[in-house]
Design an enzyme around this catalytic site. Sequence first.
Site, mmCIF file in Angstrom:
data_model
loop_
_atom_site.group_PDB
_atom_site.id
_atom_site.type_symbol
_atom_site.label_atom_id
_atom_site.label_comp_id
_atom_site.label_asym_id
_atom_site.label_seq_id
_atom_site.Cartn_x
_atom_site.Cartn_y
_atom_site.Cartn_z
ATOM 1 N N ARG A 224 10.273 -2.512 12.829
ATOM 2 C CA ARG A 224 9.255 -1.739 13.524
ATOM 3 C C ARG A 224 8.857 -2.544 14.746
ATOM 4 O O ARG A 224 8.736 -3.760 14.663
ATOM 5 C CB ARG A 224 8.037 -1.564 12.614
ATOM 6 N N ARG B 238 -2.861 -9.318 13.905
ATOM 7 C CA ARG B 238 -3.161 -8.206 12.995
ATOM 8 C C ARG B 238 -3.786 -8.725 11.696
ATOM 9 O O ARG B 238 -4.740 -8.174 11.188
ATOM 10 C CB ARG B 238 -1.864 -7.467 12.687
ATOM 11 N N ARG C 159 10.436 -7.933 7.576
ATOM 12 C CA ARG C 159 10.780 -6.563 7.179
ATOM 13 C C ARG C 159 11.756 -5.905 8.152
ATOM 14 O O ARG C 159 11.524 -5.868 9.352
ATOM 15 C CB ARG C 159 9.490 -5.739 7.112
ATOM 16 N N ARG D 205 -11.052 1.171 9.040
ATOM 17 C CA ARG D 205 -10.865 -0.237 9.413
ATOM 18 C C ARG D 205 -12.179 -0.856 9.900
ATOM 19 O O ARG D 205 -12.242 -2.054 10.094
ATOM 20 C CB ARG D 205 -9.850 -0.371 10.558
ATOM 21 N N LYS E 91 0.817 -1.215 0.000
ATOM 22 C CA LYS E 91 0.000 0.000 0.000
ATOM 23 C C LYS E 91 0.850 1.264 0.000
ATOM 24 O O LYS E 91 0.552 2.208 -0.723
ATOM 25 C CB LYS E 91 -0.893 0.030 1.251
HETATM 26 P P1 AMP Z 1 -0.956 -0.188 10.456
HETATM 27 O O1 AMP Z 1 0.395 0.387 10.245
HETATM 28 O O2 AMP Z 1 -1.984 0.377 9.524
HETATM 29 O O3 AMP Z 1 -0.973 -1.680 10.492
HETATM 30 O O4 AMP Z 1 -1.403 0.268 11.916
HETATM 31 C C1 AMP Z 1 -0.679 -0.080 13.056
HETATM 32 C C2 AMP Z 1 -1.582 -0.101 14.267
HETATM 33 O O5 AMP Z 1 -2.181 1.209 14.462
HETATM 34 C C3 AMP Z 1 -2.775 -1.038 14.169
HETATM 35 O O6 AMP Z 1 -2.425 -2.351 14.525
HETATM 36 C C4 AMP Z 1 -3.741 -0.396 15.154
HETATM 37 O O7 AMP Z 1 -3.363 -0.651 16.494
HETATM 38 C C5 AMP Z 1 -3.529 1.083 14.893
HETATM 39 N N1 AMP Z 1 -4.416 1.580 13.796
HETATM 40 C C6 AMP Z 1 -4.029 2.030 12.580
HETATM 41 N N2 AMP Z 1 -5.081 2.412 11.838
HETATM 42 C C7 AMP Z 1 -6.183 2.200 12.601
HETATM 43 C C8 AMP Z 1 -7.592 2.392 12.391
HETATM 44 N N3 AMP Z 1 -8.083 2.871 11.225
HETATM 45 N N4 AMP Z 1 -8.418 2.064 13.405
HETATM 46 C C9 AMP Z 1 -7.961 1.585 14.574
HETATM 47 N N5 AMP Z 1 -6.648 1.375 14.826
HETATM 48 C C10 AMP Z 1 -5.757 1.677 13.860
#
Ligand code: AMP
Length: 235
Positions: A178, A190, A130, A91, A15
């Site tokens: 990360r 996740r 990663r 989400r 993405k």
């Molecule tokens: P990501 O990098 O998009 O995987 O986001 C990392 C973490 O941030 C996720 O595992 C959630 O804990 C939080 N997070 C990111 N985007 C959202 C969202 N739209 N709603 C709720 N939590 C989010």
Amino acid sequence: MGLYIILMGVQGSGKGTQAAYITQNYGGIPQISTGDLFRALKTRTDDFAKQIQETMAAGNLVSDDTTNKMVEERLQQLDAANGAIFDGFPRTPYQAEWLENYLAQKGEKIDAVILMELDLYDAFRRAFGRVSSSTGEGYNVYTGAEKLDIKWVEHPEKAFPPRLEASIKATGEKLVRRPDDAHADAIIKRIDIFRKTTQPLIDYFSGKGLVHVLKADQSVEAVSAEIKKILDAAK
Ligand code: AMP
């Protein structure tokens, strides 16, 4: 009218790379990654920031209201005046509905929802493998192993699984992960949350004819070319 795009895909589906392509080719509209917005709080030590850090480390979702508020503030910044590419947002159907209402108030709408499909086994390897350099250059211990020195370091009491250490062969530079990529169980959680939460969103947006599904395991260029077709038709 602006251009508002939702990029969906399990972590590691590319993405970020495709968002950069869209920014470059569609008027500089910014990528708004809620994950990045939350990660940016890591230097803060107040209760609000600490709570979000804990939620992320456990692989759980931050609450809808907190997330929507972060996005609202981000959309009010000047660079987002002509649109945005949402990455990791919405989400949940509640977040999706909020976004539609928010945009409608400004006379705008979501133009396309792009789902980047990736085999879940590959998704795990892309996230767990990663690693990146201090300058942000990305590598993967599974797919880029020839450029890396990789070592498994046992925990002294074997209380935890061995830790993976990677460095660049040519320079010896140590690579880092990360924090939320370091734990296999958090990644699996996740991916699981992604599967469970994506389907209702796909259903929600499919009813509006907005969803386009792409195969994310093609070359970066092939995926970009498909995105270009979708966006040129949506405009
Ligand atoms: P990501 O990098 O998009 O995987 O986001 C990392 C973490 O941030 C996720 O595992 C959630 O804990 C939080 N997070 C990111 N985007 C959202 C969202 N739209 N709603 C709720 N939590 C989010």
